[in-house]
Scaffold this motif. Structure first.
Motif, PDB file in Angstrom:
ATOM      1  N   GLN A 250       0.863  -1.481   0.252  1.00 37.01           N
ATOM      2  CA  GLN A 250      -0.549   0.614   0.122  1.00 37.01           C
ATOM      3  C   GLN A 250       0.870   1.577  -0.430  1.00 37.01           C
ATOM      4  O   GLN A 250       0.384   2.054  -0.536  1.00 37.01           O
ATOM      5  CB  GLN A 250      -1.213  -0.339   1.427  1.00 37.01           C
ATOM      6  N   ALA A 251       1.473   1.307   0.543  1.00 35.88           N
ATOM      7  CA  ALA A 251       2.722   2.797   0.347  1.00 35.88           C
ATOM      8  C   ALA A 251       3.595   2.625  -0.038  1.00 35.88           C
ATOM      9  O   ALA A 251       3.599   4.092  -0.969  1.00 35.88           O
ATOM     10  CB  ALA A 251       3.720   2.084   1.998  1.00 35.88           C
ATOM     11  N   LEU A 252       4.129   2.135  -1.005  1.00 31.19           N
ATOM     12  CA  LEU A 252       4.777   2.258  -2.817  1.00 31.19           C
ATOM     13  C   LEU A 252       3.386   2.407  -3.190  1.00 31.19           C
ATOM     14  O   LEU A 252       4.047   3.413  -4.283  1.00 31.19           O
ATOM     15  CB  LEU A 252       5.411   0.191  -3.317  1.00 31.19           C
ATOM     16  N   ASP A 253       2.367   1.770  -3.330  1.00 31.00           N
ATOM     17  CA  ASP A 253       1.248   2.050  -4.807  1.00 31.00           C
ATOM     18  C   ASP A 253       0.668   3.852  -3.597  1.00 31.00           C
ATOM     19  O   ASP A 253       0.683   4.637  -4.806  1.00 31.00           O
ATOM     20  CB  ASP A 253       0.099   1.279  -4.432  1.00 31.00           C
ATOM     21  N   ASP A 254       1.078   3.857  -2.826  1.00 28.82           N
ATOM     22  CA  ASP A 254       0.357   6.000  -2.797  1.00 28.82           C
ATOM     23  C   ASP A 254       1.382   6.256  -3.061  1.00 28.82           C
ATOM     24  O   ASP A 254       1.370   7.962  -3.182  1.00 28.82           O
ATOM     25  CB  ASP A 254       0.644   5.922  -1.824  1.00 28.82           C
ATOM     26  N   ALA A 255       2.469   6.243  -2.514  1.00 31.08           N
ATOM     27  CA  ALA A 255       4.215   6.765  -3.423  1.00 31.08           C
ATOM     28  C   ALA A 255       4.649   6.787  -4.594  1.00 31.08           C
ATOM     29  O   ALA A 255       5.094   7.972  -5.365  1.00 31.08           O
ATOM     30  CB  ALA A 255       4.938   6.755  -2.800  1.00 31.08           C
ATOM     31  N   GLY A 256       3.974   6.004  -5.895  1.00 32.17           N
ATOM     32  CA  GLY A 256       3.375   6.183  -6.751  1.00 32.17           C
ATOM     33  C   GLY A 256       5.317   5.167  -7.355  1.00 32.17           C
ATOM     34  O   GLY A 256       5.290   6.209  -8.094  1.00 32.17           O
ATOM     35  N   LEU A 257       5.446   4.319  -6.470  1.00 29.22           N
ATOM     36  CA  LEU A 257       7.160   3.409  -6.884  1.00 29.22           C
ATOM     37  C   LEU A 257       6.501   1.914  -7.254  1.00 29.22           C
ATOM     38  O   LEU A 257       5.618   1.384  -6.477  1.00 29.22           O
ATOM     39  CB  LEU A 257       7.135   3.301  -5.607  1.00 29.22           C
ATOM     40  N   GLU A 258       7.032   1.405  -8.677  1.00 25.13           N
ATOM     41  CA  GLU A 258       6.825   0.490  -8.692  1.00 25.13           C
ATOM     42  C   GLU A 258       7.319  -0.932  -7.608  1.00 25.13           C
ATOM     43  O   GLU A 258       7.761  -0.571  -8.209  1.00 25.13           O
ATOM     44  CB  GLU A 258       6.527   0.919 -10.715  1.00 25.13           C
ATOM     45  N   ILE A 259       6.287  -1.677  -8.440  1.00 26.43           N
ATOM     46  CA  ILE A 259       7.121  -3.067  -7.855  1.00 26.43           C
ATOM     47  C   ILE A 259       6.715  -3.691  -9.120  1.00 26.43           C
ATOM     48  O   ILE A 259       5.410  -4.345 -10.094  1.00 26.43           O
ATOM     49  CB  ILE A 259       5.410  -3.378  -7.261  1.00 26.43           C
ATOM     50  N   PRO A 260       7.334  -3.781 -10.406  1.00 23.34           N
ATOM     51  CA  PRO A 260       7.489  -4.256 -11.727  1.00 23.34           C
ATOM     52  C   PRO A 260       7.199  -6.099 -11.512  1.00 23.34           C
ATOM     53  O   PRO A 260       6.755  -7.066 -10.593  1.00 23.34           O
ATOM     54  CB  PRO A 260       8.431  -3.868 -12.596  1.00 23.34           C
TER      55      PRO A 260
END
Length: 292
Positions: free
Chosen positions: A258-268
């Motif tokens: 959730q934190a990576l999605d909110d920060a716009g950081l991609e989990i490829p």
């Protein structure tokens, strides 16, 4: 007729000897009854005395059992001497010494598990309700007996393990300490700033309620250049029971995602680049040109 007379004479002598031994047999039976009562009283007395101590329940059960065995051995020896006056305690002990060699060979595994059980009961590292793993068997220690231990697996199955196996093989005590370290791998895309990703992941883990932070730090290390991502090793501490580990992993993974999605950081997703030695004909493109 002479053999029949001899046989009858022998039977009569045996009957006469048996009748003559009736008083001794009666006294021996009384001795065995008194031994039974004394063993019961001894067990109760030892149990009452040990209940006031801080000894583990498994050790208390061991001392109660050894007390009962000692009383029964002493009582049986007295009864045997009464029935057979020619016996002496020294001859009985000598007979037991010789017989124990044969019995030891015949019941090697039984005595091995018995001695291993006594040693395990005196261990402080493996207690009742601990979660252990040995030779692929993992679960909660439900009971430790003299010859075997009962392991309740997390799926509810009960595994009865010979004590010799727990004594001769490495045993992993999962709950020896209150907390255990947990690690997961989290990857981010190559175009993501590594320091920012580390900061976001660390903040997400710190906000999780199942993470122990008082004595153990949260660690987030860039680990490797993977095929499609830069992988981080995320490490934290939580309670050591298996259900606590699963619950903490669930919370941390959800929070980091959730934190990576909110920060716009991609989990490829994994990327694959395919190359061909010969150029591929584009049949559809040729047909479109012909139609044009």
């Amino acid at each position: 007729m002479e053999p029949i007379k001899i046989m009858w004479r022998q039977v009569a002598n045996m009957a006469r000897d048996a009748i003559a031994m009736l008083p001794q047999i009666g006294v021996a039976i009384v001795i065995l009854i008194l031994t039974w009562a004394l063993a019961a009283g001894g067990r109760a007395l030892v149990q009452r005395g040990l209940s006031r101590t801080r000894l583990r329940q498994s050790l208390q059960d061991l001392f109660i059992l050894l007390t009962s065995i000692a009383i029964w051995v002493f009582g049986i020896m007295i009864a045997a001497v009464i029935v057979f006056p020619g016996l002496t305690p020294a001859s009985i002990l000598a007979g037991l010494g010789i017989g124990s060699v044969a019995i030891g060979f015949a019941f090697k595994d039984v005595f091995e598990n018995f001695l291993a059980g006594i040693i395990i009961l005196f261990r402080r590292e493996m207690r009742m309700s601990d979660y252990i793993e040995c030779e692929g068997i993992e679960g909660k220690v439900a009971h430790i007996a003299i010859r075997e231990s009962h392991i309740r697996q997390t799926d509810g199955q009960l595994v009865i393990v010979p004590n010799a196996m727990l004594f001769k093989n490495p045993v992993y005590v999962r709950t020896d300490q209150k907390h255990r370290r947990v690690s997961i791998i989290c990857g981010v895309a190559y175009d993501v700033d590594v320091d920012e990703a580390r900061r976001v992941i660390t903040a997400a883990v710190k906000d999780c309620q199942t993470v122990e932070q008082s004595d153990h730090p949260i660690q987030v290390f860039a680990q490797e250049f993977a095929d499609s991502s830069v992988n981080f090793e995320v490490t934290w501490w939580t309670k050591s029971a298996p259900v606590d580990l699963r619950r903490s992993k669930d919370e941390v993974i959800s929070a980091v995602k959730q934190a990576l999605d909110d920060a716009g950081l991609e989990i490829p997703f994994p990327y694959r680049t395919l190359t061909f030695k010969e150029p591929l004909p584009l049949q559809r493109a040729v047909k479109d040109e012909e139609n044009g």
